[in-house]
Write an enzyme that holds these catalytic residues in place. Sequence first.
Site, PDB file in Angstrom:
ATOM      1  N   ASP A 128       0.847  -1.189   0.000  1.00 32.41           N
ATOM      2  CA  ASP A 128       0.000   0.000   0.000  1.00 32.41           C
ATOM      3  C   ASP A 128       0.884   1.242   0.000  1.00 32.41           C
ATOM      4  O   ASP A 128       1.896   1.285   0.706  1.00 32.41           O
ATOM      5  CB  ASP A 128      -0.911  -0.018   1.240  1.00 32.41           C
ATOM      6  CG  ASP A 128      -2.034   0.983   1.144  1.00 32.41           C
ATOM      7  OD1 ASP A 128      -1.763   2.199   1.074  1.00 32.41           O
ATOM      8  OD2 ASP A 128      -3.200   0.553   1.158  1.00 32.41           O
ATOM      9  N   HIS A 169     -10.667  -5.897  -2.913  1.00 34.80           N
ATOM     10  CA  HIS A 169      -9.309  -6.072  -2.402  1.00 34.80           C
ATOM     11  C   HIS A 169      -9.355  -6.352  -0.907  1.00 34.80           C
ATOM     12  O   HIS A 169     -10.304  -5.989  -0.228  1.00 34.80           O
ATOM     13  CB  HIS A 169      -8.426  -4.851  -2.685  1.00 34.80           C
ATOM     14  CG  HIS A 169      -8.916  -3.567  -2.105  1.00 34.80           C
ATOM     15  ND1 HIS A 169      -9.967  -2.849  -2.639  1.00 34.80           N
ATOM     16  CD2 HIS A 169      -8.493  -2.852  -1.030  1.00 34.80           C
ATOM     17  CE1 HIS A 169     -10.166  -1.749  -1.924  1.00 34.80           C
ATOM     18  NE2 HIS A 169      -9.285  -1.733  -0.932  1.00 34.80           N
ATOM     19  N   GLY A 224     -15.353   2.833   4.339  1.00 40.50           N
ATOM     20  CA  GLY A 224     -13.978   3.247   4.101  1.00 40.50           C
ATOM     21  C   GLY A 224     -13.387   2.784   2.780  1.00 40.50           C
ATOM     22  O   GLY A 224     -12.212   3.008   2.519  1.00 40.50           O
ATOM     23  N   GLN A 225     -14.189   2.142   1.921  1.00 45.91           N
ATOM     24  CA  GLN A 225     -13.655   1.719   0.624  1.00 45.91           C
ATOM     25  C   GLN A 225     -13.448   2.948  -0.247  1.00 45.91           C
ATOM     26  O   GLN A 225     -14.360   3.755  -0.428  1.00 45.91           O
ATOM     27  CB  GLN A 225     -14.604   0.736  -0.065  1.00 45.91           C
ATOM     28  CG  GLN A 225     -14.032   0.166  -1.345  1.00 45.91           C
ATOM     29  CD  GLN A 225     -14.956  -0.869  -2.001  1.00 45.91           C
ATOM     30  OE1 GLN A 225     -16.083  -1.078  -1.582  1.00 45.91           O
ATOM     31  NE2 GLN A 225     -14.447  -1.502  -3.040  1.00 45.91           N
TER      32      GLN A 225
END
Length: 117
Positions: free
Chosen positions: A35, A103, A96-97
Amino acid sequence: MAGEPQADCVFCKIVSGDIPATVVRRTDRTLTFRDINPQAPTHLLVIPRVHHPNAAELAAAEPGIAAELLVEAGAAAGDDGLESYRLIFNTGADAGQTVFHAHVHVLGGEPLTEGLV
């Protein structure tokens, strides 16, 4: 259309190689990378190579790939030396996507005691 690459999807662009990422694992059906805004010392994203907007839709359409995400998440955690880790699927903006391509987040490398339910 679900399953097909989406021109406006950052993860589809990572899969195609149009956007660079620090890839740590890849299979025929998944891609795992670090990330760019880590929330823990280890913060990996495991994505399907096919586009589905969220984990629920992926699981309904292609359960084998959904299961493979979990297998790959565990393997990636092991590759990074994690004995304990957290897996998170965010589904929908209110959860919160921020990237609407299914994923799973793999978080670890420190005690993760905050935010437990």
